[in-house]
Write a protein that holds these residues in place. Structure first.
Motif, PDB file in Angstrom:
ATOM      1  N   UNK A 216      35.283  14.719  -0.883  1.00 60.18           N
ATOM      2  CA  UNK A 216      34.712  13.873  -1.939  1.00 60.18           C
ATOM      3  C   UNK A 216      35.439  14.093  -3.267  1.00 60.18           C
ATOM      4  N   UNK A 217      35.764  15.340  -3.564  1.00 57.27           N
ATOM      5  CA  UNK A 217      36.424  15.678  -4.831  1.00 57.27           C
ATOM      6  C   UNK A 217      37.780  15.005  -4.956  1.00 57.27           C
ATOM      7  N   UNK A 218      38.504  14.955  -3.842  1.00 56.06           N
ATOM      8  CA  UNK A 218      39.860  14.406  -3.880  1.00 56.06           C
ATOM      9  C   UNK A 218      39.930  13.002  -3.288  1.00 56.06           C
ATOM     10  N   UNK A 219      38.795  12.297  -3.341  1.00 57.69           N
ATOM     11  CA  UNK A 219      38.758  10.935  -2.807  1.00 57.69           C
ATOM     12  C   UNK A 219      39.733  10.019  -3.538  1.00 57.69           C
ATOM     13  N   UNK A 220      39.813  10.150  -4.882  1.00 59.40           N
ATOM     14  CA  UNK A 220      40.712   9.271  -5.644  1.00 59.40           C
ATOM     15  C   UNK A 220      42.177   9.539  -5.316  1.00 59.40           C
ATOM     16  N   UNK A 221      42.484  10.806  -5.034  1.00 59.21           N
ATOM     17  CA  UNK A 221      43.855  11.118  -4.638  1.00 59.21           C
ATOM     18  C   UNK A 221      44.138  10.576  -3.232  1.00 59.21           C
ATOM     19  N   UNK A 222      43.113  10.635  -2.391  1.00 56.38           N
ATOM     20  CA  UNK A 222      43.253  10.079  -1.048  1.00 56.38           C
ATOM     21  C   UNK A 222      43.506   8.580  -1.107  1.00 56.38           C
ATOM     22  N   UNK A 223      42.865   7.903  -2.069  1.00 52.74           N
ATOM     23  CA  UNK A 223      43.073   6.468  -2.244  1.00 52.74           C
ATOM     24  C   UNK A 223      44.538   6.174  -2.560  1.00 52.74           C
ATOM     25  N   UNK A 224      45.124   6.980  -3.444  1.00 53.19           N
ATOM     26  CA  UNK A 224      46.540   6.802  -3.792  1.00 53.19           C
ATOM     27  C   UNK A 224      47.417   7.024  -2.566  1.00 53.19           C
ATOM     28  N   UNK A 225      47.110   8.083  -1.793  1.00 47.71           N
ATOM     29  CA  UNK A 225      47.895   8.382  -0.596  1.00 47.71           C
ATOM     30  C   UNK A 225      47.780   7.252   0.422  1.00 47.71           C
ATOM     31  N   UNK A 226      46.564   6.707   0.561  1.00 49.49           N
ATOM     32  CA  UNK A 226      46.352   5.594   1.494  1.00 49.49           C
ATOM     33  C   UNK A 226      47.176   4.379   1.084  1.00 49.49           C
ATOM     34  N   UNK A 227      47.195   4.074  -0.203  1.00 51.48           N
ATOM     35  CA  UNK A 227      47.977   2.932  -0.679  1.00 51.48           C
ATOM     36  C   UNK A 227      49.466   3.153  -0.458  1.00 51.48           C
ATOM     37  N   UNK A 228      49.917   4.391  -0.663  1.00 51.01           N
ATOM     38  CA  UNK A 228      51.329   4.702  -0.410  1.00 51.01           C
ATOM     39  C   UNK A 228      51.635   4.555   1.078  1.00 51.01           C
ATOM     40  N   UNK A 229      50.719   5.082   1.920  1.00 55.66           N
ATOM     41  CA  UNK A 229      50.894   4.960   3.365  1.00 55.66           C
ATOM     42  C   UNK A 229      50.908   3.494   3.789  1.00 55.66           C
ATOM     43  N   UNK A 230      50.032   2.688   3.198  1.00 52.23           N
ATOM     44  CA  UNK A 230      49.988   1.260   3.510  1.00 52.23           C
ATOM     45  C   UNK A 230      51.285   0.578   3.105  1.00 52.23           C
ATOM     46  N   UNK A 231      51.849   1.008   1.973  1.00 57.90           N
ATOM     47  CA  UNK A 231      53.106   0.427   1.513  1.00 57.90           C
ATOM     48  C   UNK A 231      54.259   0.777   2.437  1.00 57.90           C
ATOM     49  N   UNK A 232      54.166   1.955   3.087  1.00 57.86           N
ATOM     50  CA  UNK A 232      55.240   2.385   3.980  1.00 57.86           C
ATOM     51  C   UNK A 232      55.228   1.601   5.280  1.00 57.86           C
ATOM     52  N   UNK A 233      54.039   1.380   5.854  1.00 55.65           N
ATOM     53  CA  UNK A 233      53.955   0.753   7.174  1.00 55.65           C
ATOM     54  C   UNK A 233      53.746  -0.753   7.102  1.00 55.65           C
ATOM     55  N   UNK A 234      53.710  -1.331   5.886  1.00 50.02           N
ATOM     56  CA  UNK A 234      53.558  -2.780   5.758  1.00 50.02           C
ATOM     57  C   UNK A 234      54.618  -3.326   4.818  1.00 50.02           C
ATOM     58  N   UNK A 235      54.842  -4.642   4.828  1.00 53.75           N
ATOM     59  CA  UNK A 235      55.761  -5.239   3.858  1.00 53.75           C
ATOM     60  C   UNK A 235      55.243  -5.064   2.441  1.00 53.75           C
ATOM     61  N   UNK A 236      56.153  -5.077   1.448  1.00 46.35           N
ATOM     62  CA  UNK A 236      55.757  -4.787   0.058  1.00 46.35           C
ATOM     63  C   UNK A 236      55.056  -5.936  -0.661  1.00 46.35           C
ATOM     64  N   UNK A 237      53.959  -6.405  -0.106  1.00 49.99           N
ATOM     65  CA  UNK A 237      53.140  -7.381  -0.830  1.00 49.99           C
ATOM     66  C   UNK A 237      51.710  -6.875  -0.862  1.00 49.99           C
TER      67      UNK A 237
END
Length: 276
Positions: A216-237
């Protein structure tokens, strides 16, 4: 007569692990061999399915585009502006072999997990083994759901974006077959492993490396990591990244709940032992 786990030395554990890995590998080889006989279906229907505009995902996204009033949507085109070709002498043979191996791994994944479970389960307490009986079913289900998500969502979005991306009208797209296979393979497998997040959090919580408070404490950091991961495995839109990020965030929230349940059960057992 099999040795008790307490009597096994480090080398005995290595030997036991080796045999489980051998069995898992044999399972993959057998599944890959079977997949190799159905190469026409695997390539024409599965691998090259997302390269055709009649693929279910494109039909659905085309209808959504029409409802939103988006004209000239790339999801509603007649065909993609590219051709698939082979540039190496052994290209098609290599594609057949390696695709069969990856397909064999996906098919045999529950058996691979079963061999892993047989190796680690003797080290668990009887009540822990009883409470973890659903591990194989849940982990396999999550993996297959992830593979389907990667195949039906990530792969079509990636192919559609990259196929229609153009920096000059002078350039024609002639994709190598290995490149197309790599997109399908990486999207499916990456999503399959990402969907194992709740299982990973469960075991990390069991051994005390993760707590629900930490998640819970690092949820916001997890959100950033998820977005980065999404950017890696998907096209950049943005749209594609959001589509991929949503289920991962849901899995993260589910993982917090699972971690909380594990900690609650552990505290309850500790309290019972202490009061005796």
């Amino acid at each position: 007569m099999a040795k008790n786990i307490d009597e096994m030395s480090f080398l005995d554990h290595l030997e036991e692990l080796r045999w489980h890995l051998i069995r898992a590998t044999l399972g993959i080889v057998i599944a890959a061999t079977l997949a190799g006989f159905f190469y026409k279906f695997i390539f024409d229907t599965v691998i090259f399915g997302p390269t055709q505009m009649d693929f279910p995902t494109y039909n659905g996204l085309c209808q959504v585009s029409n409802l939103l009033g988006i004209e000239d949507s790339t999801f509603c085109a007649d065909k993609f502006p590219f051709v698939i070709q082979n540039r190496t002498v052994a290209g098609q043979f290599s594609a057949h072999i390696w695709t069969s191996i990856y397909a064999g791994f996906i098919i045999a994944f529950p058996y691979v997990l079963y061999q892993l479970w047989r190796f680690i389960s003797p080290g668990l307490m009887p009540n822990e083994r009883k409470n973890s009986r659903g591990f194989l079913v849940i982990a396999s289900l999550l993996f297959f759901l992830g593979v389907l998500f990667g195949y039906y969502i990530v792969t079509p979005l990636s192919i559609n974006f990259l196929a229609n991306y153009q920096i000059s009208a002078q350039i024609s797209n002639e994709f190598d077959v290995s490149s197309v296979i790599a997109i399908v393979r990486s999207s499916a497998l990456a999503s399959g492993f990402v969907f194992e997040l709740p299982i990973i959090i469960y075991f990390l919580t069991k051994i005390g490396l993760v707590t629900p408070e930490f998640l819970r404490k690092y949820r916001k950091y997890a959100l950033v990591i998820v977005l980065i991961l999404s950017a890696i495995i998907t096209p950049p839109d943005i749209a594609s990244q959001v589509i991929v990020a949503i289920p991962i965030l849901i899995l993260y929230q589910v993982s917090i709940y699972i971690s909380a349940v594990v900690v609650k059960n552990q505290n309850r057992k500790y309290t019972k032992v202490k009061t005796k």
